[in-house]
Scaffold this motif. Sequence first.
Motif, short mmCIF file in Angstrom:
data_model
loop_
_atom_site.label_atom_id
_atom_site.label_comp_id
_atom_site.label_asym_id
_atom_site.label_seq_id
_atom_site.Cartn_x
_atom_site.Cartn_y
_atom_site.Cartn_z
N SER A 100 0.82 -1.22 0.00
CA SER A 100 0.00 0.00 0.00
C SER A 100 0.85 1.26 0.00
N ALA A 101 2.17 1.12 0.14
CA ALA A 101 3.08 2.27 0.07
C ALA A 101 4.43 1.78 -0.41
N ILE A 102 5.15 2.67 -1.11
CA ILE A 102 6.46 2.32 -1.64
C ILE A 102 7.32 3.57 -1.72
N ALA A 103 8.60 3.42 -1.40
CA ALA A 103 9.58 4.48 -1.63
C ALA A 103 10.28 4.17 -2.93
N ALA A 104 10.21 5.11 -3.89
CA ALA A 104 10.73 4.84 -5.24
C ALA A 104 11.56 6.00 -5.74
N PRO A 105 12.61 5.71 -6.52
CA PRO A 105 13.38 6.80 -7.14
C PRO A 105 12.48 7.63 -8.06
N GLU A 106 12.45 8.94 -7.85
CA GLU A 106 11.55 9.75 -8.66
C GLU A 106 11.97 9.78 -10.13
N ALA A 107 13.25 9.51 -10.41
CA ALA A 107 13.71 9.49 -11.80
C ALA A 107 13.13 8.32 -12.57
N GLU A 108 12.59 7.32 -11.87
CA GLU A 108 12.02 6.15 -12.52
C GLU A 108 10.50 6.17 -12.53
N LEU A 109 9.93 7.35 -12.29
CA LEU A 109 8.48 7.54 -12.30
C LEU A 109 8.12 8.61 -13.32
N ALA A 110 6.82 8.67 -13.65
CA ALA A 110 6.29 9.73 -14.51
C ALA A 110 4.91 10.09 -14.01
N ALA A 111 4.47 11.29 -14.35
CA ALA A 111 3.13 11.72 -13.97
C ALA A 111 2.09 10.94 -14.76
N THR A 112 1.05 10.50 -14.09
CA THR A 112 -0.01 9.75 -14.73
C THR A 112 -0.94 10.68 -15.51
N PRO A 113 -1.19 10.39 -16.78
CA PRO A 113 -2.11 11.24 -17.53
C PRO A 113 -3.54 11.11 -17.00
N GLU A 114 -4.31 12.19 -17.10
CA GLU A 114 -5.68 12.18 -16.61
C GLU A 114 -6.53 11.14 -17.32
N ALA A 115 -6.14 10.76 -18.53
CA ALA A 115 -6.92 9.80 -19.30
C ALA A 115 -6.91 8.41 -18.70
N TRP A 116 -5.94 8.11 -17.82
CA TRP A 116 -5.82 6.77 -17.26
C TRP A 116 -6.28 6.74 -15.82
N SER A 117 -7.00 5.69 -15.45
CA SER A 117 -7.26 5.40 -14.05
C SER A 117 -5.97 4.90 -13.41
N ASP A 118 -5.95 4.80 -12.09
CA ASP A 118 -4.77 4.25 -11.43
C ASP A 118 -4.54 2.80 -11.83
N ALA A 119 -5.62 2.04 -12.00
CA ALA A 119 -5.47 0.65 -12.42
C ALA A 119 -4.84 0.57 -13.81
N GLN A 120 -5.28 1.42 -14.71
CA GLN A 120 -4.68 1.44 -16.05
C GLN A 120 -3.21 1.86 -16.00
N ALA A 121 -2.91 2.86 -15.18
CA ALA A 121 -1.52 3.31 -15.06
C ALA A 121 -0.63 2.21 -14.51
N ALA A 122 -1.14 1.43 -13.55
CA ALA A 122 -0.35 0.33 -12.98
C ALA A 122 -0.17 -0.80 -13.97
N ALA A 123 -1.05 -0.88 -14.98
CA ALA A 123 -0.92 -1.91 -16.01
C ALA A 123 0.13 -1.56 -17.06
N MET A 124 0.62 -0.33 -17.03
CA MET A 124 1.46 0.16 -18.12
C MET A 124 2.96 -0.10 -17.99
N PRO A 125 3.62 0.13 -16.84
CA PRO A 125 5.08 0.31 -16.87
C PRO A 125 5.90 -0.82 -17.47
N LEU A 126 5.87 -2.02 -16.90
CA LEU A 126 6.76 -3.07 -17.38
C LEU A 126 6.41 -3.48 -18.81
N ALA A 127 5.12 -3.69 -19.06
CA ALA A 127 4.71 -4.09 -20.41
C ALA A 127 4.92 -2.97 -21.41
N GLY A 128 4.57 -1.75 -21.01
CA GLY A 128 4.73 -0.62 -21.92
C GLY A 128 6.18 -0.31 -22.23
N LEU A 129 7.03 -0.36 -21.21
CA LEU A 129 8.46 -0.13 -21.44
C LEU A 129 9.07 -1.26 -22.27
#
Length: 309
Positions: A100-129
């Motif tokens: 429910s919480a994580i400390a993460a390098p900010e250089a490895e994050l990006a702002a979530t676009p309004e078009a995506w829900s949090d669930a959609q955003a969480a579905a993106m990183p590994l597969a999208g990259l």
Amino acid sequence: MRKIVQTLTGGPDVLELTEAPDPVPGEGEVLVAVAAAGINPVDAAFRAGLFPALPDLPFTLGWDIAGTVVSAGPGAGRFPKGTRVFGMPRFPREAGGYASAIAAPEAELAATPEAWSDAQAAAMPLAGLTAWQGLVGAGKLAPGQTVLITAAAGGVGHLAVQIAAALGARVTASASAGKHAALTAWGAAETLDYTREAPEAQGPRFDLILDAFGGETSATLLPALKSGGALVCLREPSPEARAQAEAQGKSIRRIGVRPNGPQLEELARLGAEGRLTPAVARTFPLAEAGAAQSFLADEKPVGKVVLLP
């Protein structure tokens, strides 16, 4: 905070829900309240002890996360408190995303676009990259090229179809027939039923192939690749495939995904423009992480499976 911990390797039942103090963000890190955590096949490989570099136990799985910035550590300040972010921190080192919480390098994050829900955003990183690094990085995708994507309705594949189409390629997507309507909606110009149609049957017609399988499959796909074309594999291709590719003047390369903040921003830009939308097949509560992994492995759904902490 709540998090999933495993103290030994094995089946889904080794994943246990526990409580722990919230992490403290270090240098260049932000504390993120996790709203959703994506599940990937590699998670199960780590869980079972099959990944080549398994971290020490106890271990908390998970890399794909989306949530809200709570606070910043020393030297961090790119994202104001309350910013929605997503990312794949630290992979393949432990990130602790099933929490429910994580400390993460900010250089490895990006702002979530309004078009995506949090669930959609969480579905993106590994597969999208993976899709971006395979198509754009290793594959040098250019507008107007013809691209074949195998396992096109899966986690990586459904994003690769959208990315390639958004970047101006003509996409052929290979998947079972029941998934073809979704692939066409995502931008595929052509669909193939892999149970009935061999991509190589029409000869060398692709500039780039993104192959989810590797192994012997890579050799069977080479005849579908034009001379000078690139075959990018998500798993190790066979030695025979490498030898054949060299003899035919074609390139073959295996990629391994790595965190990349600027590339996440490119994915977010496509999302904000309405040209890239992660598909969430099903969500599970955090406590059912094992069941979620089993569902992904057994059902092979269209899109991604996501935990909601």
